[in-house]
Design an enzyme around this catalytic site. Structure first.
Site, PDB file in Angstrom:
ATOM      1  N   ARG A   1       0.816  -1.227   0.000  1.00  0.00           N
ATOM      2  CA  ARG A   1       0.000   0.000   0.000  1.00  0.00           C
ATOM      3  C   ARG A   1       0.846   1.271   0.000  1.00  0.00           C
ATOM      4  O   ARG A   1       0.411   2.312  -0.464  1.00  0.00           O
ATOM      5  CB  ARG A   1      -0.963  -0.002   1.188  1.00  0.00           C
TER       6      ARG A   1
ATOM      7  N   HIS B   1       3.652   1.644  -1.708  1.00  0.00           N
ATOM      8  CA  HIS B   1       3.962   1.886  -3.123  1.00  0.00           C
ATOM      9  C   HIS B   1       2.725   2.384  -3.866  1.00  0.00           C
ATOM     10  O   HIS B   1       2.826   3.218  -4.772  1.00  0.00           O
ATOM     11  CB  HIS B   1       4.440   0.593  -3.790  1.00  0.00           C
TER      12      HIS B   1
END
Ligand code: PAF
Length: 284
Positions: free
Chosen positions: A38, A40
């Site tokens: 999450r 990224h």
């Protein structure tokens, strides 16, 4: 959903980027080593907000690992990564092979100077030279107008900004705040290696940082903050590598909290090394 283009060599990436630039499109790059999570996803979302085309690079860069076991066990989840990139609306991924990045005879390295010597640099020999060199190569291949990095790697972000400035690289560096699990643990690709117990204990890093910052008084000694965070980590079966209170620009240690500062932490939980950081506002 976008059809995800896969670029696999520096020359492919350069050609594609040149074509997009000639059309007048803007490009954003999210450099990663894969095992996307999450955190990224937040970087990719920011990149797509800021540009016409988003490229995610996925390359587990051997030259930035100081321990071969860390490189060997670094999570690799390419199929899931591709699905996430597609669902977020990424246009292209750049997945060069190690030989495309480092052909026989490769012998050039960027030394990012004094910012890289302390903290992570002190504990991970050669790490930031590896990061600075690979990121510069990624910029040369993808030629982004913007590159997006997580603030979780605070020192890395500072060093990349510094390299971009010193080498006149024509790219704007954008930082995105750390994404955390519900208990505060910062998202990291290495979190999947934590056992259930170590995963629960590791939340002590963020808890300790929050407590130390919330209890601050004007002019307080930085050592009190450091001791508080270190105590929370060790009480929860973690091992401290460093806890530091630093100037957010120079990354030099501070003795008193008479200005804005940054708290930097590296600690081990169940054999996994984690880093985190938090801003310490000026106390009045
Ligand atoms: O932060 C990372 O994932 C890596 O250090 C980076 C910036 C992709 C360089 O390999």
């Amino acid at each position: 959903m976008n059809q995800l283009l896969q670029l696999t060599s520096p020359s492919d990436a350069q050609q594609w980027a040149n074509e997009r630039r000639c059309e007048g499109s803007s490009l954003a790059l999210v450099p990663t080593m894969g095992a996307l999570h999450r955190g990224h996803e937040a970087l990719m979302n920011r990149a797509t907000e800021l540009s016409d085309f988003t490229v995610v690079s996925i390359f587990v860069n051997p030259t930035q690992f100081d321990r071969s076991d860390d490189f060997d066990t670094y999570p690799r989840t390419l199929e899931d990564d591709l699905r996430l990139c597609e669902s977020v609306g990424v246009h292209a991924i750049y997945i060069p092979t190690a030989t495309a990045m480092y052909p026989t005879g490769f012998d050039t390295s960027i030394d990012p100077g004094s910012l890289a010597r302390r903290w992570e640099g002190e504990h991970r020999a050669g790490h930031f030279a590896g990061v600075a060199t690979v990121v510069t190569k990624l910029f040369t291949a993808v030629q982004p107008h913007i590159a997006v990095f997580g603030e979780k790697d605070f020192q890395q972000l500072a060093i990349i900004k510094h390299v971009v400035r010193d080498l006149d690289l024509p790219v704007e560096i954008v930082g995105v705040p750390t994404i955390r699990d519900d208990d505060g643990l910062a998202m990291s690709s290495r979190n999947v290696r934590l056992t259930r117990e170590a995963r629960l204990s590791a939340a002590a890093i963020k808890r300790g940082m929050d407590e130390a910052i919330n209890q601050l008084a004007p002019g307080q000694a930085a050592s009190e903050v450091i001791q508080h965070v270190a105590r929370r980590i060790t009480e929860n079966d973690g091992t401290v590598e460093y806890v530091a209170v630093v100037d957010p620009v120079t990354l030099e240690p501070l003795l008193t909290l008479d200005r804005e500062a940054q708290l930097l932490v590296a600690a081990w939980f169940g054999g996994v090394r984690l880093i985190d950081n938090a801003a310490i506002p000026l106390q009045r």
